[in-house]
Structures are given as C-alpha cells and as structure tokens.
Design a protein around this motif. Structure first.
Motif, short mmCIF file in Angstrom:
data_model
loop_
_atom_site.label_atom_id
_atom_site.label_comp_id
_atom_site.label_asym_id
_atom_site.label_seq_id
_atom_site.Cartn_x
_atom_site.Cartn_y
_atom_site.Cartn_z
N ALA A 76 0.81 -1.22 0.00
CA ALA A 76 0.00 0.00 0.00
C ALA A 76 0.85 1.28 0.00
O ALA A 76 0.36 2.34 -0.38
N LEU A 77 2.11 1.18 0.42
CA LEU A 77 2.96 2.37 0.45
C LEU A 77 3.10 3.01 -0.93
O LEU A 77 3.10 4.22 -1.06
N GLY A 78 3.24 2.17 -1.94
CA GLY A 78 3.37 2.70 -3.31
C GLY A 78 2.14 3.46 -3.75
O GLY A 78 2.24 4.53 -4.35
N GLU A 79 0.97 2.91 -3.43
CA GLU A 79 -0.28 3.56 -3.82
C GLU A 79 -0.50 4.85 -3.05
O GLU A 79 -0.91 5.85 -3.61
N ARG A 80 -0.25 4.82 -1.76
CA ARG A 80 -0.55 5.97 -0.91
C ARG A 80 0.48 7.08 -1.01
O ARG A 80 0.16 8.26 -1.04
N PHE A 81 1.77 6.69 -1.04
CA PHE A 81 2.83 7.70 -0.98
C PHE A 81 3.69 7.78 -2.25
O PHE A 81 4.62 8.57 -2.31
N GLY A 82 3.41 6.92 -3.22
CA GLY A 82 4.19 6.93 -4.45
C GLY A 82 5.62 6.45 -4.26
O GLY A 82 6.52 6.88 -4.97
N VAL A 83 5.82 5.57 -3.30
CA VAL A 83 7.15 5.03 -3.03
C VAL A 83 7.54 4.11 -4.18
O VAL A 83 6.87 3.12 -4.46
N ALA A 84 8.62 4.44 -4.86
CA ALA A 84 9.04 3.66 -6.03
C ALA A 84 9.87 2.45 -5.62
O ALA A 84 9.71 1.36 -6.16
N GLU A 85 10.77 2.64 -4.66
CA GLU A 85 11.63 1.54 -4.21
C GLU A 85 10.86 0.64 -3.26
O GLU A 85 10.19 1.12 -2.33
N GLU A 86 10.96 -0.66 -3.48
CA GLU A 86 10.23 -1.60 -2.64
C GLU A 86 10.78 -1.57 -1.22
O GLU A 86 11.99 -1.70 -1.02
N PRO A 87 9.91 -1.40 -0.22
CA PRO A 87 10.37 -1.40 1.17
C PRO A 87 10.93 -2.77 1.55
O PRO A 87 10.56 -3.79 1.00
N ARG A 88 11.81 -2.76 2.51
CA ARG A 88 12.41 -3.99 3.01
C ARG A 88 11.64 -4.46 4.24
O ARG A 88 11.35 -3.67 5.14
N LEU A 89 11.31 -5.75 4.29
CA LEU A 89 10.61 -6.33 5.44
C LEU A 89 11.61 -7.10 6.29
O LEU A 89 12.40 -7.89 5.76
N VAL A 90 11.55 -6.88 7.61
CA VAL A 90 12.48 -7.53 8.52
C VAL A 90 11.70 -8.03 9.74
O VAL A 90 10.92 -7.27 10.33
N ARG A 91 11.92 -9.28 10.10
CA ARG A 91 11.30 -9.84 11.30
C ARG A 91 12.10 -9.37 12.51
O ARG A 91 13.31 -9.46 12.54
N ASP A 92 11.40 -8.85 13.51
CA ASP A 92 12.04 -8.33 14.72
C ASP A 92 11.52 -9.13 15.91
O ASP A 92 10.51 -8.76 16.51
N ALA A 93 12.19 -10.24 16.23
CA ALA A 93 11.76 -11.07 17.35
C ALA A 93 11.98 -10.32 18.66
O ALA A 93 12.99 -9.66 18.86
N LEU A 94 11.00 -10.40 19.52
CA LEU A 94 11.12 -9.78 20.83
C LEU A 94 12.14 -10.55 21.65
O LEU A 94 12.27 -11.77 21.52
N ALA A 95 12.86 -9.88 22.50
CA ALA A 95 13.91 -10.51 23.29
C ALA A 95 13.36 -11.71 24.07
O ALA A 95 12.34 -11.60 24.75
N GLY A 96 14.00 -12.85 23.90
CA GLY A 96 13.61 -14.05 24.62
C GLY A 96 12.44 -14.79 24.02
O GLY A 96 12.00 -15.79 24.55
#
Length: 81
Positions: free
Chosen positions: A22-42
């Motif tokens: 949705a970022l591309g549609e809403r904000f015109g972001v051309a570069e694909e965003p990077r997705l990263v899993r952020d595990a909570l500590a422990g």
C-alpha cells in the motif's frame, strides 16, 4: 543527499506485507520497502515477532506523521531509526 530512513513497526507479517504494498499507492514510493522480522527478546515463537517495514526517503519527501497514521491502520507505528 541525506540517508533518511523510516521504520514502520507492524504486529505481524501479513500486516507488514499489506502495508508495504500500500505504500506505493498511498505515498508513491518507487523503491520496494524492506521487510524484517524483529523477534522480541527471549521470544522463540514467530507469532510473537513484530515486523519492520524499512523504507528509504533520501529526498526527505515523506511526512513522518502521515507514515505514523498509515502504520496505525495495521495497529502499528513509525519508529524513530
């Protein structure tokens, strides 16, 4: 040119993938965003992981408040990098 990055914190992978699309549609972001899993500590369970959507904004064109509101649609928020 500065190296401005925005970090959207989302509750799960599905929300992160939907928001990234949705970022591309809403904000015109051309570069694909990077997705990263952020595990909570422990936490070993993938269900307890947050997902980060990282996007570059080298020109400084994206409004941080608008991105925070956008992330809120998926029960997320914008984190200061």
């Amino acid at each position: 040119m500065s190296d401005v990055r925005h970090v959207l914190v989302l509750p799960d992978r599905d929300a992160a993938e939907e928001a990234a699309e949705a970022l591309g549609e809403r904000f015109g972001v051309a570069e694909e965003p990077r997705l990263v899993r952020d595990a909570l500590a422990g936490e070993d369970d993938a269900e307890d992981a947050q997902w980060l959507v990282l996007l570059r904004d080298e020109e400084g064109l994206l409004d941080p408040a608008a991105l925070d509101e956008f992330a809120g649609q998926w029960e997320g928020w914008r984190e200061e990098p």
